[in-house]
Design an enzyme around this catalytic site. Structure first.
Site, PDB file in Angstrom:
ATOM      1  N   SER A  42       0.829  -1.206   0.000  1.00  0.00           N
ATOM      2  CA  SER A  42       0.000   0.000   0.000  1.00  0.00           C
ATOM      3  C   SER A  42       0.856   1.246   0.000  1.00  0.00           C
ATOM      4  O   SER A  42       1.981   1.243   0.525  1.00  0.00           O
ATOM      5  CB  SER A  42      -0.863  -0.042   1.264  1.00  0.00           C
ATOM      6  OG  SER A  42      -1.424   1.214   1.499  1.00  0.00           O
ATOM      7  N   TYR A  76      -1.487  -0.908  10.657  1.00  0.00           N
ATOM      8  CA  TYR A  76      -1.808  -1.502   9.358  1.00  0.00           C
ATOM      9  C   TYR A  76      -0.635  -1.289   8.392  1.00  0.00           C
ATOM     10  O   TYR A  76      -0.145  -2.232   7.762  1.00  0.00           O
ATOM     11  CB  TYR A  76      -3.098  -0.883   8.788  1.00  0.00           C
ATOM     12  CG  TYR A  76      -3.283  -1.162   7.315  1.00  0.00           C
ATOM     13  CD1 TYR A  76      -3.566  -2.447   6.865  1.00  0.00           C
ATOM     14  CD2 TYR A  76      -3.150  -0.140   6.369  1.00  0.00           C
ATOM     15  CE1 TYR A  76      -3.709  -2.713   5.503  1.00  0.00           C
ATOM     16  CE2 TYR A  76      -3.294  -0.391   5.013  1.00  0.00           C
ATOM     17  CZ  TYR A  76      -3.567  -1.681   4.585  1.00  0.00           C
ATOM     18  OH  TYR A  76      -3.691  -1.930   3.244  1.00  0.00           O
ATOM     19  N   LYS A 120       2.245  -3.986   6.522  1.00  0.00           N
ATOM     20  CA  LYS A 120       2.652  -4.061   5.104  1.00  0.00           C
ATOM     21  C   LYS A 120       4.166  -3.893   4.978  1.00  0.00           C
ATOM     22  O   LYS A 120       4.837  -4.579   4.209  1.00  0.00           O
ATOM     23  CB  LYS A 120       1.934  -2.968   4.295  1.00  0.00           C
ATOM     24  CG  LYS A 120       0.433  -3.135   4.207  1.00  0.00           C
ATOM     25  CD  LYS A 120       0.080  -4.346   3.370  1.00  0.00           C
ATOM     26  CE  LYS A 120      -1.396  -4.609   3.324  1.00  0.00           C
ATOM     27  NZ  LYS A 120      -1.739  -5.907   2.732  1.00  0.00           N
TER      28      LYS A 120
HETATM   29  P1  NAD Z   1     -10.944  -6.927   1.329  1.00  0.00           P
HETATM   30  O1  NAD Z   1     -11.105  -6.878   2.809  1.00  0.00           O
HETATM   31  O2  NAD Z   1     -12.138  -6.665   0.489  1.00  0.00           O
HETATM   32  O3  NAD Z   1     -10.302  -8.333   0.888  1.00  0.00           O
HETATM   33  C1  NAD Z   1      -9.425  -9.050   1.708  1.00  0.00           C
HETATM   34  C2  NAD Z   1      -9.949 -10.474   1.774  1.00  0.00           C
HETATM   35  O4  NAD Z   1      -9.050 -11.258   2.543  1.00  0.00           O
HETATM   36  C3  NAD Z   1     -11.324 -10.576   2.433  1.00  0.00           C
HETATM   37  O5  NAD Z   1     -12.189 -11.308   1.582  1.00  0.00           O
HETATM   38  C4  NAD Z   1     -11.065 -11.333   3.742  1.00  0.00           C
HETATM   39  O6  NAD Z   1     -12.147 -12.150   4.097  1.00  0.00           O
HETATM   40  C5  NAD Z   1      -9.800 -12.114   3.404  1.00  0.00           C
HETATM   41  N1  NAD Z   1      -8.925 -12.399   4.550  1.00  0.00           N
HETATM   42  C6  NAD Z   1      -8.452 -11.530   5.483  1.00  0.00           C
HETATM   43  N2  NAD Z   1      -7.667 -12.185   6.365  1.00  0.00           N
HETATM   44  C7  NAD Z   1      -7.621 -13.494   5.979  1.00  0.00           C
HETATM   45  C8  NAD Z   1      -6.979 -14.644   6.486  1.00  0.00           C
HETATM   46  N3  NAD Z   1      -6.228 -14.596   7.595  1.00  0.00           N
HETATM   47  N4  NAD Z   1      -7.156 -15.808   5.837  1.00  0.00           N
HETATM   48  C9  NAD Z   1      -7.914 -15.885   4.727  1.00  0.00           C
HETATM   49  N5  NAD Z   1      -8.566 -14.830   4.206  1.00  0.00           N
HETATM   50  C10 NAD Z   1      -8.412 -13.640   4.822  1.00  0.00           C
HETATM   51  O7  NAD Z   1      -9.769  -5.894   0.970  1.00  0.00           O
HETATM   52  P2  NAD Z   1      -9.308  -5.334  -0.456  1.00  0.00           P
HETATM   53  O8  NAD Z   1      -9.683  -3.898  -0.523  1.00  0.00           O
HETATM   54  O9  NAD Z   1      -9.722  -6.241  -1.534  1.00  0.00           O
HETATM   55  O10 NAD Z   1      -7.735  -5.376  -0.253  1.00  0.00           O
HETATM   56  C11 NAD Z   1      -6.967  -6.499  -0.650  1.00  0.00           C
HETATM   57  C12 NAD Z   1      -5.526  -6.291  -0.217  1.00  0.00           C
HETATM   58  O11 NAD Z   1      -5.046  -5.059  -0.762  1.00  0.00           O
HETATM   59  C13 NAD Z   1      -5.364  -6.180   1.305  1.00  0.00           C
HETATM   60  O12 NAD Z   1      -4.173  -6.840   1.672  1.00  0.00           O
HETATM   61  C14 NAD Z   1      -5.236  -4.694   1.539  1.00  0.00           C
HETATM   62  O13 NAD Z   1      -4.494  -4.405   2.677  1.00  0.00           O
HETATM   63  C15 NAD Z   1      -4.515  -4.251   0.264  1.00  0.00           C
HETATM   64  N6  NAD Z   1      -4.774  -2.831  -0.063  1.00  0.00           N
HETATM   65  C16 NAD Z   1      -6.054  -2.381  -0.183  1.00  0.00           C
HETATM   66  C17 NAD Z   1      -6.292  -1.033  -0.459  1.00  0.00           C
HETATM   67  C18 NAD Z   1      -7.711  -0.495  -0.560  1.00  0.00           C
HETATM   68  O14 NAD Z   1      -7.887   0.729  -0.470  1.00  0.00           O
HETATM   69  N7  NAD Z   1      -8.733  -1.319  -0.776  1.00  0.00           N
HETATM   70  C19 NAD Z   1      -5.219  -0.152  -0.643  1.00  0.00           C
HETATM   71  C20 NAD Z   1      -3.923  -0.650  -0.530  1.00  0.00           C
HETATM   72  C21 NAD Z   1      -3.714  -1.995  -0.241  1.00  0.00           C
END
Ligand code: NAD
Ligand code: UDP
Length: 332
Positions: free
Chosen positions: A124, A148, A152
């Protein structure tokens, strides 16, 4: 090629499963449903018109991971699974370190045991030290300001050290800026539980009448209209970035770190006005004080991803706003 997508029922993961399948990869989904719904699997299968293997379980459960690898023998992993709420991470740092760092360690251990050395990791823009002047380049100093972001940053460190071992790791670290929008079908959008923290889900709920008005955090930043500026990228562009990262990994071992953004900043007011214009709805708003921890301006230098991956985001803020609203209006 068979790709295991951890967190594949989540917002970005689900959109990436579509992009992978459409590009000819065989995608397998693993998710513990802690922040997603089973119905998303049906939506994915509906869009693709085929079944997608799904394993419900947790990264913290090493035996479960071994079972999945034993059955599927993936060629690589795209690793989205993680917790992502900044505010919650401040209240519950151990939960974040356990899930995001220990969960990733388990995954990497099992990958090594099964000799799967190809991984793309969701990092991120929050890993950058906010003192850096934008645009952010990948070699700028890091300095996350919350647990958080720390999680990362820690995983990035683990991956960097792994890439220095004798094992043939091929690792892509993607630093996302601000993903918006949904799949063009109107499915696979961002659906946070409770009151949203992020800008676009808050706007769409105001548009729907579920929330009265948007609070704009800060009107006195040194920006064109005083409100915060971010690099918003359509989730379909982001998904495509993963394909390009996977292609780059297939060229050989090593570590590559890339920003995924558009390279352009938009202010909160610009997002609100664009949303109102393209969707013909009013978004009432009020100015509030700055949100603690926010920076004035954040946007990506995209030249490294362009040069090394051939990636360039192309979808406009207008489309992001249209797709986000279509998703919110039709979501079940
Ligand atoms: P999201 O919460 O929609 O998706 C994450 C998924 O991972 C969820 O479906 C959750 O159920 C699953 N999950 C979490 N912990 C788990 C575990 N221990 N075992 C199995 N499944 C697990 O989030 P997103 O927005 O799709 O983000 C995906 C990734 O991208 C994340 O790592 C997030 O930190 C990163 N990210 C997101 C953003 C954003 O703004 N959405 C920005 C930068 C980075
Ligand atoms: N923001 C806002 N009101 C909200 C949510 C967000 O004014 O209800 C602003 C926030 O201050 C920032 C921008 O919108 O300038 C994007 O915030 P978001 O939480 O979506 O992403 P961040 O960049 O903080 O990860």
């Amino acid at each position: 090629m068979k790709i295991l997508v951890t967190g594949g029922l989540g917002y970005i993961g689900a959109n990436t499963v579509i992009a992978l399948a459409e590009a000819g990869y065989e995608a397998i989904i693993l998710d513990n449903l802690s922040n997603s719904r089973m119905a998303v699997l049906g939506d994915i299968e509906g869009i693709l018109d085929r079944e997608v293997p799904f394993y419900k379980g947790d990264l913290l459960d090493e035996k479960f991971l071994e079972g999945v690898f034993n059955k599927e023998h993936p060629d690589g992993v795209v690793h989205f699974a993680g917790l992502k709420a900044v505010g919650e991470s401040v209240a519950l740092p151990l939960k974040y370190f356990e899930n995001n760092v220990a969960g990733t360690l388990n995954l990497l251990k099992v990958m090594k045991a099964f000799e799967v050395y190809r991984v793309v990791f969701s990092s991120s823009a929050t890993v950058y030290d906010p003192q850096n002047p934008p645009p952010f380049t990948e070699d700028m100093p890091l300095g996350p300001t919350n647990p958080y972001g720390d999680s990362k940053w820690m995983v990035e460190g683990i991956l960097r050290r792994l890439s220095e071992t004798h094992d043939p790791w091929a690792i892509g670290i993607l630093r996302y800026f601000n993903p918006l929008g949904a799949h063009e079908s109107g499915l696979l959008g961002e659906d946070p539980r409770g009151i949203p923290n992020n800008l676009m889900p808050y706007i769409t709920r105001v548009a729907k009448g579920e929330l009265k008005f948007l609070r704009i955090f800060g009107s006195d930043y040194d920006t064109m209209d005083g409100t915060g500026v971010r690099d918003y990228i359509h989730v379909a562009d982001l998904a495509r970035g993963h394909l390009m990262a996977l292609t780059a990994l297939s060229r050989g071992r090593g570590l590559g770190i890339y920003n995924l953004g558009t390279g352009r900043g938009h202010s909160v007011l610009e997002v609100v006005r664009t949303f109102e214009r393209v969707n013909a709805v009013k978004i009432p708003y009020e100015y509030h004080s700055r949100r603690p921890g926010d920076v004035a301006v954040s946007f990506a230098d995209t030249s490294k991803a362009a040069k090394a991956l051939g990636f360039k985001a192309s979808i406009s803020l207008e489309t992001m706003c249209r797709d986000a609203w279509r998703y919110e209006k039709t979501k079940k």
